[in-house]
Design a protein around this motif. Structure first.
Motif, PDB file in Angstrom:
ATOM      1  N   PRO A  93       9.073  36.068 111.312  1.00  0.00           N
ATOM      2  CA  PRO A  93       8.837  35.279 112.531  1.00  0.00           C
ATOM      3  C   PRO A  93       8.321  36.112 113.699  1.00  0.00           C
ATOM      4  O   PRO A  93       8.806  37.215 113.955  1.00  0.00           O
ATOM      5  CB  PRO A  93      10.237  34.714 112.834  1.00  0.00           C
ATOM      6  N   GLN A  94       7.327  35.584 114.380  1.00  0.00           N
ATOM      7  CA  GLN A  94       6.780  36.189 115.595  1.00  0.00           C
ATOM      8  C   GLN A  94       6.733  35.114 116.666  1.00  0.00           C
ATOM      9  O   GLN A  94       6.298  33.988 116.417  1.00  0.00           O
ATOM     10  CB  GLN A  94       5.378  36.750 115.355  1.00  0.00           C
ATOM     11  N   GLN A  95       7.185  35.441 117.855  1.00  0.00           N
ATOM     12  CA  GLN A  95       7.356  34.436 118.900  1.00  0.00           C
ATOM     13  C   GLN A  95       6.077  33.683 119.218  1.00  0.00           C
ATOM     14  O   GLN A  95       6.103  32.468 119.424  1.00  0.00           O
ATOM     15  CB  GLN A  95       7.893  35.099 120.173  1.00  0.00           C
ATOM     16  N   ASP A  96       4.949  34.371 119.227  1.00  0.00           N
ATOM     17  CA  ASP A  96       3.697  33.702 119.615  1.00  0.00           C
ATOM     18  C   ASP A  96       3.067  32.925 118.467  1.00  0.00           C
ATOM     19  O   ASP A  96       2.007  32.312 118.631  1.00  0.00           O
ATOM     20  CB  ASP A  96       2.692  34.714 120.169  1.00  0.00           C
ATOM     21  N   GLU A  97       3.704  32.923 117.280  1.00  0.00           N
ATOM     22  CA  GLU A  97       3.157  32.207 116.137  1.00  0.00           C
ATOM     23  C   GLU A  97       4.089  31.117 115.623  1.00  0.00           C
ATOM     24  O   GLU A  97       3.819  30.511 114.585  1.00  0.00           O
ATOM     25  CB  GLU A  97       2.869  33.207 115.001  1.00  0.00           C
ATOM     26  N   LEU A  98       5.160  30.833 116.331  1.00  0.00           N
ATOM     27  CA  LEU A  98       6.139  29.859 115.861  1.00  0.00           C
ATOM     28  C   LEU A  98       5.667  28.430 116.120  1.00  0.00           C
ATOM     29  O   LEU A  98       5.022  28.151 117.140  1.00  0.00           O
ATOM     30  CB  LEU A  98       7.484  30.071 116.571  1.00  0.00           C
ATOM     31  N   PRO A  99       6.019  27.501 115.222  1.00  0.00           N
ATOM     32  CA  PRO A  99       5.771  26.082 115.525  1.00  0.00           C
ATOM     33  C   PRO A  99       6.639  25.663 116.706  1.00  0.00           C
ATOM     34  O   PRO A  99       7.658  26.297 117.007  1.00  0.00           O
ATOM     35  CB  PRO A  99       6.188  25.379 114.230  1.00  0.00           C
ATOM     36  N   ASP A 144      15.352  34.458 122.505  1.00  0.00           N
ATOM     37  CA  ASP A 144      14.415  34.031 123.550  1.00  0.00           C
ATOM     38  C   ASP A 144      15.183  33.556 124.792  1.00  0.00           C
ATOM     39  O   ASP A 144      15.649  32.418 124.856  1.00  0.00           O
ATOM     40  CB  ASP A 144      13.515  32.915 123.023  1.00  0.00           C
ATOM     41  N   GLU A 145      15.274  34.413 125.771  1.00  0.00           N
ATOM     42  CA  GLU A 145      16.043  34.116 126.983  1.00  0.00           C
ATOM     43  C   GLU A 145      15.306  33.190 127.938  1.00  0.00           C
ATOM     44  O   GLU A 145      15.864  32.788 128.961  1.00  0.00           O
ATOM     45  CB  GLU A 145      16.399  35.420 127.694  1.00  0.00           C
ATOM     46  N   THR A 146      14.059  32.837 127.608  1.00  0.00           N
ATOM     47  CA  THR A 146      13.326  31.920 128.480  1.00  0.00           C
ATOM     48  C   THR A 146      13.712  30.469 128.230  1.00  0.00           C
ATOM     49  O   THR A 146      13.486  29.611 129.096  1.00  0.00           O
ATOM     50  CB  THR A 146      11.797  32.069 128.293  1.00  0.00           C
ATOM     51  N   VAL A 147      14.278  30.170 127.060  1.00  0.00           N
ATOM     52  CA  VAL A 147      14.649  28.789 126.748  1.00  0.00           C
ATOM     53  C   VAL A 147      16.120  28.645 126.348  1.00  0.00           C
ATOM     54  O   VAL A 147      16.657  27.540 126.384  1.00  0.00           O
ATOM     55  CB  VAL A 147      13.767  28.209 125.623  1.00  0.00           C
ATOM     56  N   LEU A 148      16.769  29.748 125.979  1.00  0.00           N
ATOM     57  CA  LEU A 148      18.177  29.705 125.587  1.00  0.00           C
ATOM     58  C   LEU A 148      19.044  30.251 126.722  1.00  0.00           C
ATOM     59  O   LEU A 148      18.601  31.111 127.492  1.00  0.00           O
ATOM     60  CB  LEU A 148      18.401  30.519 124.317  1.00  0.00           C
ATOM     61  N   LYS A 170      23.762  19.040 130.178  1.00  0.00           N
ATOM     62  CA  LYS A 170      24.289  19.110 131.547  1.00  0.00           C
ATOM     63  C   LYS A 170      24.048  20.464 132.192  1.00  0.00           C
ATOM     64  O   LYS A 170      24.030  20.579 133.421  1.00  0.00           O
ATOM     65  CB  LYS A 170      25.781  18.773 131.552  1.00  0.00           C
ATOM     66  N   GLU A 171      23.873  21.490 131.369  1.00  0.00           N
ATOM     67  CA  GLU A 171      23.607  22.827 131.905  1.00  0.00           C
ATOM     68  C   GLU A 171      22.117  23.084 132.099  1.00  0.00           C
ATOM     69  O   GLU A 171      21.712  24.172 132.495  1.00  0.00           O
ATOM     70  CB  GLU A 171      24.201  23.882 130.971  1.00  0.00           C
ATOM     71  N   GLY A 172      21.293  22.071 131.777  1.00  0.00           N
ATOM     72  CA  GLY A 172      19.865  22.186 132.027  1.00  0.00           C
ATOM     73  C   GLY A 172      19.045  22.821 130.918  1.00  0.00           C
ATOM     74  O   GLY A 172      17.882  23.179 131.136  1.00  0.00           O
ATOM     75  N   PHE A 173      19.631  22.931 129.715  1.00  0.00           N
ATOM     76  CA  PHE A 173      18.917  23.552 128.604  1.00  0.00           C
ATOM     77  C   PHE A 173      18.477  22.535 127.550  1.00  0.00           C
ATOM     78  O   PHE A 173      18.091  22.907 126.440  1.00  0.00           O
ATOM     79  CB  PHE A 173      19.783  24.634 127.957  1.00  0.00           C
ATOM     80  N   LEU A 174      18.524  21.268 127.890  1.00  0.00           N
ATOM     81  CA  LEU A 174      18.104  20.201 126.988  1.00  0.00           C
ATOM     82  C   LEU A 174      17.609  19.022 127.812  1.00  0.00           C
ATOM     83  O   LEU A 174      18.257  18.637 128.800  1.00  0.00           O
ATOM     84  CB  LEU A 174      19.278  19.758 126.098  1.00  0.00           C
ATOM     85  N   ASP A 175      16.487  18.462 127.396  1.00  0.00           N
ATOM     86  CA  ASP A 175      15.947  17.255 128.030  1.00  0.00           C
ATOM     87  C   ASP A 175      15.879  16.168 126.966  1.00  0.00           C
ATOM     88  O   ASP A 175      14.989  16.166 126.117  1.00  0.00           O
ATOM     89  CB  ASP A 175      14.556  17.535 128.605  1.00  0.00           C
TER      90      ASP A 175
END
Length: 249
Positions: free
Chosen positions: A120-126, A134-138, A198-203
């Protein structure tokens, strides 16, 4: 990097080294998404046709031992409230298990796991997967709120995005709510709402229809859960028939 984090990454690395794509699952996955769940096993979802190859890969690990208890083991008991893994072993002969689930049983609605995902590579993931680091989304680590994103620097581990995980729980509930082993499904949905959304990590509005509407209805609480569950199952056209296994490349 904690011992548990090291172990999760090491098992993912063992599977990936055998060209088996794997996705973190179970309570470890909930922890990564910020849910304070007790971890009794380290679980992965793999392609159906890769099961024997995955068993061989894990069996070479000296810290893992075969389970000799069969259905008496809480991990594989048919009396449990969650579906048992297709295979599991125990870490250092303890109660902590490493389990393998088949994609057709857990995340069948996603495209088949491609062999390329074993590197797995971050820029190639579906779009439906992210790296567990990944601290930008988790979420980050917060006391009493699970592990959060795994530390950078270890072997790369795949996880579903929060909205895909919620979709999986909704679909699993629609499939299994009449069964004993489906009993935890509604709790998992509640965990996602309480600790992730509620913590803002899911829409939840990013869910596809009809799941988006049904999720809103569940949160509004105006329908009895049984009625809501029956309507959800009907809307999804739930079937007990599984997909055919694919060969492991």
């Amino acid at each position: 990097m904690s011992l548990k984090t090291t172990i999760v990454a090491s098992f993912a690395e063992s599977l990936n080294a055998a060209d088996i794509p794997c996705v973190l699952w179970g309570h470890c996955l909930l922890n990564v998404h910020g849910v304070p769940s007790i971890v009794g096993s380290i679980d992965f979802v793999i392609p159906d046709g890769c099961l024997q190859t995955a068993v061989n890969a894990l069996s070479s690990n000296e810290r893992l031992t075969q389970c000799e208890r069969g259905e008496l083991c809480p991990i594989s008991s048919p009396e449990g409230f969650t579906p048992p893994p297709a295979f599991h072993m125990h870490l250092d002969a303890s109660d902590l298990a490493v389990g393998l689930y088949l994609q057709s049983e857990m995340i069948w609605f996603l495209p088949s796991l491609d062999t390329a995902l074993s590197s797995p590579q971050q820029d190639e993931l579906p779009a439906y997967f992210v790296l567990a680091s990944d601290e930008t989304v988790l979420p980050p680590y917060r006391l009493g709120m699970g592990s959060g994103a795994l530390p950078q620097g270890g072997h790369l581990v795949l996880v579903p995005t929060s909205v895909v995980l919620l979709e999986a729980y909704l679909r699993l509930w629609a499939r299994d709510w009449r069964k004993r082993q489906g009993g935890m499904g509604i709790a998992m949905i509640a965990y996602m709402q309480e600790y992730v959304e509620k913590e803002g990590f899911l829409d939840g509005d990013q869910l596809p229809e009809p799941l988006r509407t049904f999720y809103r209805e569940l949160k509004e609480g105006e329908k009895p859960v049984r009625q809501w569950s029956e309507e959800l199952s009907m809307a999804l056209g739930v079937s007990d028939e599984g997909d055919e296994e694919e060969d492991c490349a």
